[in-house]
Design a protein around this motif. Structure first.
Motif, PDB file in Angstrom:
ATOM      1  N   ARG A 147       3.545   0.333   2.846  1.00 55.22           N
ATOM      2  CA  ARG A 147       3.221  -0.662   3.881  1.00 55.22           C
ATOM      3  C   ARG A 147       2.976  -1.986   3.165  1.00 55.22           C
ATOM      4  O   ARG A 147       2.100  -2.092   2.313  1.00 55.22           O
ATOM      5  N   GLU A 184       0.853  -1.187   0.000  1.00 53.65           N
ATOM      6  CA  GLU A 184       0.000   0.000   0.000  1.00 53.65           C
ATOM      7  C   GLU A 184       0.895   1.244   0.000  1.00 53.65           C
ATOM      8  O   GLU A 184       1.859   1.323   0.768  1.00 53.65           O
ATOM      9  N   LEU A 232       1.477   4.713   1.171  1.00 53.67           N
ATOM     10  CA  LEU A 232       1.010   5.593   2.233  1.00 53.67           C
ATOM     11  C   LEU A 232       1.235   7.062   1.905  1.00 53.67           C
ATOM     12  O   LEU A 232       0.442   7.924   2.296  1.00 53.67           O
ATOM     13  N   GLU A 272       6.696  -1.364   7.196  1.00 55.43           N
ATOM     14  CA  GLU A 272       6.702  -0.120   6.428  1.00 55.43           C
ATOM     15  C   GLU A 272       8.135   0.232   6.028  1.00 55.43           C
ATOM     16  O   GLU A 272       9.061   0.037   6.798  1.00 55.43           O
TER      17      GLU A 272
END
Length: 188
Positions: A27, A6, A8, A33
């Motif tokens: 992430r 993902e 961020l 992360e």
């Protein structure tokens, strides 16, 4: 195929005439992360081409031009940007005419290569050019380009030349040699 991480956050952290450095906060599916940095071309994004032009069944044209990255003259294949509205094969033929002084009657798109996909977004389309004829177009090069050649069965020897170091060009030459062998169009 794994799930993509993902995004961020993404922001530009540096920019020049040629490059944009983007910092991307990711992430992953396991919750980890990480911050990645990548070079994004600042151009209009129409792509680039690299041409393996065959003079005969087993001899490919090379060009020698000054390269700012290595601050030296380097052998490579004719290459350049695809202009807005231009087809990849038309761009390949134009670059071949501008840099090597030849056009091609037969052009075939072989695929794309990335230089460093871990931190660069750019890729280059590899085009096989055959049935060459002499034709020169004016290009944007600051000085005349020297044209050389290489036998497709002397690629390991090419690697010993101090003026040759382009990995994409070497990959494209091996790709063409293997493809032509598989088609039965090339034999040792």
């Amino acid at each position: 195929m794994p799930q993509k991480p993902e995004i961020l956050d993404a922001r530009v952290v540096a920019k020049s005439r040629l490059f944009t450095v983007e910092q991307v906060q990711l992430r992953f599916s396991n919750g980890t992360e990480r911050t990645y940095e990548r070079l994004v071309g600042s151009g209009v994004g129409y792509g680039a081409v690299m041409v393996v032009a065959l003079k005969d069944a087993r001899t490919a044209l090379l060009i020698e031009e000054y390269c700012g990255g290595t601050q030296d003259y380097q052998l490579s294949l004719p290459k350049g940007l695809v202009e807005p509205g231009e087809d990849v094969l038309d761009a390949a033929n134009r670059e071949l005419m501008e840099e090597a002084g030849f056009g091609a009657e037969r052009l075939e798109l072989l695929g794309k290569l990335a230089l460093s996909p871990g931190y660069m977004s750019q890729s280059i389309s590899v085009v096989l050019a055959r049935n060459l004829y002499e034709k020169r177009l004016p290009g944007d090069e600051p000085e005349p380009i020297r044209v050389d050649s290489v036998d497709l069965y002397a690629l390991s020897e090419l690697m010993t030349r101090p003026s040759f170091s382009e990995g994409r060009a070497l990959a494209a030459l091996y790709l063409v040699r293997d493809l032509l062998e598989q088609r039965g169009e090339l034999q040792r």
